[in-house]
Design an enzyme around this catalytic site. Structure first.
Site, PDB file in Angstrom:
ATOM      1  CE  LYS A 199      -3.611   2.245   2.659  1.00  0.00           C
ATOM      2  NZ  LYS A 199      -4.554   2.096   3.770  1.00  0.00           N
ATOM      3  CD  GLU A 237       6.101  -3.369   3.878  1.00  0.00           C
ATOM      4  OE1 GLU A 237       5.302  -4.137   4.433  1.00  0.00           O
ATOM      5  OE2 GLU A 237       6.502  -2.301   4.382  1.00  0.00           O
ATOM      6  CE  LYS A 252      -5.852   1.628  -0.456  1.00  0.00           C
ATOM      7  NZ  LYS A 252      -6.372   1.486   0.856  1.00  0.00           N
ATOM      8  CB  SER A 278     -11.453   7.216  -3.386  1.00  0.00           C
ATOM      9  OG  SER A 278     -10.253   7.632  -2.753  1.00  0.00           O
TER      10      SER A 278
END
Ligand code: PBG
Length: 328
Positions: A199, A237, A252, A278
């Protein structure tokens, strides 16, 4: 003149042939619909920066879940907005919290729908950070291990309410292992973990923070979300999350990180999800509203590229429309 043996154009001569040899085909099964359930909303409250998306009351969330099911979608991803926030993010793991209630109600109404819950503290902390914080003067720290403990509590409470998968989005170190252990200890061996493994600290979460009412009140999230510039670190990660027991890996945002998505899918061979976030949604809405392109064509092109780049699952605010647009 020598006759050409290879004539790639032959395969593009008609829509039927193009369709026949198409490598990447979208179906309703590719998409996961995010839903914002709010304790403070009577029915629906529009989110200004995300045209067509609303915060939902418990009842409306069930209606949306039923609609999703009827359209052929397989999964929803729930976010909760509590009426009260505090330093310890109590709402995140409250037995009767908004997400916990929503999971219960949706599973009762649509047992076959896969219900995934976002596990994070940012919607529940008074300061909007994804973990418990300690401030000293100008500086603040997110307390990793204290936060992980609360995240594990939240995950267990979601599983107890009936969640099929929990999706930790906080980016604290060691949370996947801790959540796995806590779930197992409480008898939820069958509850899976969809990890937001990679992320990035992205500007594209802006509209979400209006939707989830979670903008950080001080500082930013760069101490726990990843640097846009780092690919090797992204893979490290993801490797840690695999080791700690993640069942599905998520990358993401989506479009700016197709290289990462591709590498995560290739390297780990795990079911891989991508979150078209978004800000990416708002960007396309704005472009379409300004007459730059046709919304449906743009969305289909983007989703196809995400799947081509390795996404097995795509979280998108267009999931319902896509279920219709991709119907055979
Ligand atoms: C919670 C969380 C965020 C998103 C999903 N889970 C926001 C953030 O990290 O600021 C963003 C989703 C979107 O932008 O659509 N931590």
């Amino acid at each position: 003149m020598r006759k050409l043996v290879h004539r790639p154009r032959r395969l593009r001569t008609s829509p039927a042939i193009r369709n026949l040899v198409r490598e990447t085909k979208l179906t309703a099964h590719d998409f996961i619909l995010p839903l914002f359930v709010s304790e403070k909303v009577e029915s629906r409250r529009a989110i200004n920066s995300m045209p067509g998306v609303s915060q939902l009351s418990l009842g409306e969330a069930v209606v949306e879940a039923k609609n999703a099911c009827a359209l052929g979608l397989q999964a929803v991803l729930l976010f909760g907005i509590p009426s009260d926030k505090d330093e310890q993010a109590s709402g995140a793991y409250a037995e009767n919290g908004i997400v916990q209630q929503a999971v219960c109600a949706i599973k009762a109404a649509c047992p076959e729908l896969v219900v995934i819950t976002d596990v994070c503290l940012c919607e529940y902390t008074s300061h909007g950070h994804c973990g418990v914080t300690q401030r000293d003067g100008e500086h603040f720290h997110v307390l990793n291990d204290e936060s992980v403990e609360l995240l594990a509590k939240a995950a267990v409470s979601h599983a107890r309410a009936g969640a099929d998968l929990v999706a930790p989005s906080d980016m604290m170190d060691g949370r996947i292992g801790a959540i796995r252990e806590a779930l197992d200890a409480e008898g939820f061996q069958h509850t899976g973990i969809m990890s937001y493994a990679v992320k990035f600290a992205s500007v594209f979460y802006g509209p979400f923070r209006e939707a989830a009412e979670s903008p950080p009140q001080f500082g930013d999230r760069r101490s726990y979300q990843m640097d846009t510039a780092n690919a090797a670190e992204a893979l490290r990660e993801a490797a840690l999350d695999v080791e700690e027991g993640a069942d599905i890996l998520m990358v993401k945002p989506a479009l700016p990180y197709l290289d990462i998505l591709w590498r995560v899918r290739e390297r780990f061979g795990k079911p891989t999800a991508v979150y078209h976030v978004s800000g990416e949604f708002a960007m396309v809405k704005a472009g379409a509203a300004n007459g730059c392109f046709d919304e449906r064509a743009a969305v289909l092109e983007i989703m196809t590229s995400l799947k081509r780049a390795g996404a097995d699952l795509i979280v998108t605010y267009w999931a319902k429309e896509l279920a219709e647009w991709t119907r055979a």
